[in-house]
Design a protein around this motif. Structure first.
Motif, PDB file in Angstrom:
ATOM      1  N   TYR A   7       0.869  -1.256  -0.055  1.00 32.49           N
ATOM      2  CA  TYR A   7       0.030   0.031  -0.054  1.00 32.49           C
ATOM      3  C   TYR A   7       0.925   1.297  -0.131  1.00 32.49           C
ATOM      4  O   TYR A   7       1.888   1.295   0.740  1.00 32.49           O
ATOM      5  CB  TYR A   7      -0.970  -0.017   1.445  1.00 32.49           C
ATOM      6  N   VAL A   9       1.845   4.764   1.161  1.00 35.31           N
ATOM      7  CA  VAL A   9       1.607   5.479   2.212  1.00 35.31           C
ATOM      8  C   VAL A   9       2.491   6.877   2.367  1.00 35.31           C
ATOM      9  O   VAL A   9       2.166   7.679   3.140  1.00 35.31           O
ATOM     10  CB  VAL A   9       2.103   4.727   3.662  1.00 35.31           C
ATOM     11  N   GLU A 189      -5.994  -5.045   4.729  1.00 32.42           N
ATOM     12  CA  GLU A 189      -5.919  -3.665   4.647  1.00 32.42           C
ATOM     13  C   GLU A 189      -5.946  -2.997   5.663  1.00 32.42           C
ATOM     14  O   GLU A 189      -5.093  -1.947   5.990  1.00 32.42           O
ATOM     15  CB  GLU A 189      -6.784  -3.044   3.639  1.00 32.42           C
ATOM     16  N   HIS A 193      -3.378   0.055   7.153  1.00 31.11           N
ATOM     17  CA  HIS A 193      -3.553   1.384   7.824  1.00 31.11           C
ATOM     18  C   HIS A 193      -2.830   1.798   9.175  1.00 31.11           C
ATOM     19  O   HIS A 193      -2.300   2.813   9.439  1.00 31.11           O
ATOM     20  CB  HIS A 193      -4.932   1.495   7.765  1.00 31.11           C
ATOM     21  N   VAL A 203      -2.240   5.313   4.525  1.00 32.78           N
ATOM     22  CA  VAL A 203      -2.521   4.738   3.252  1.00 32.78           C
ATOM     23  C   VAL A 203      -3.255   5.940   2.124  1.00 32.78           C
ATOM     24  O   VAL A 203      -4.377   6.480   2.404  1.00 32.78           O
ATOM     25  CB  VAL A 203      -3.290   3.715   3.221  1.00 32.78           C
TER      26      VAL A 203
END
Length: 210
Positions: A7, A9, A189, A193, A203
């Motif tokens: 992800y 960030v 997910e 985060h 994210v």
């Protein structure tokens, strides 16, 4: 295919700020056995020679067509195509014709040994620094069991994906977690985060499969 998902960030046009931000995530999960690798593609002879001088521990592979050496024994292929250390680069300019962009890489290095010089050397080329063998902590109250095999951080230079097929004008930090898809939804997910939040990040885009 790797069983992790990454992800984004953080994103910035400043490579040093991108590196310092990535390091905050790395330090959160760093262990004594953690390692760092780097990869890049260079499109000119001048870039190749400059990086070879700055990072002599890396290896270079010149470009080749898929069928160019079909049936040719490995030992009979040009060394620059098979892969050579920086000291083994061709001296003559003609050897680079049709062999650019050249791939460069170095792997399994101690953390802190290559990151600064690579960041200063990358210039406008696409590449990445990748830290692995980290360890994300368990968070029982959130239902996260911790992660080691797929605990990684990647810093992308001048591209937004690890495929390095589309150039960009900025640099992106990715946090990796184990992929866990149920009913079409990525269960981990929220873990990404949570990890980002531990170092003051969030994210900022969809997941990338590697």
């Amino acid at each position: 295919m790797s069983n992790d998902v990454a992800y984004p960030v953080f994103r910035t046009p400043d490579p040093v700020l991108a590196l310092n931000t990535a390091r905050r995530l790395v330090e959160f999960g760093r262990r004594e056995y953690s390692e760092v690798s780097a990869y890049a593609e260079f499109s000119s002879v001048a870039e190749v020679r400059r990086v070879a001088e700055l990072m002599p521990g890396g290896w270079f592979c010149g470009a080749s067509e898929i069928e160019e050496f079909a049936g040719v024994p490995f030992e009979d292929q040009p060394p620059f195509v098979v892969g050579v250390p920086a000291a083994g680069l061709p001296a003559e300019e003609s050897a680079f014709e049709g062999r650019l962009p050249a791939e460069w890489g170095v792997s399994d290095c101690p953390i802190g040994s290559i990151e600064d010089v690579f960041t200063s050397a990358i210039g406008p080329s696409m590449g990445e620094i990748h830290w692995d063998s980290l360890q994300w902590p368990p968070v029982p109250e959130e239902g996260f069991h911790g992660e080691s095999k797929h605990a990684e951080v990647t810093l992308l230079f001048n591209t937004h994906t690890r495929y390095a097929n589309e150039p960009a004008d900025d640099h992106t930090v990715l946090v990796h977690v184990r992929s866990a898809v149920f009913d079409g939804r990525q269960r981990n997910e929220p873990y990404a985060h949570w990890l980002a939040a531990q170092v003051g990040l969030t994210v900022i885009g969809p997941a990338q499969r590697n």
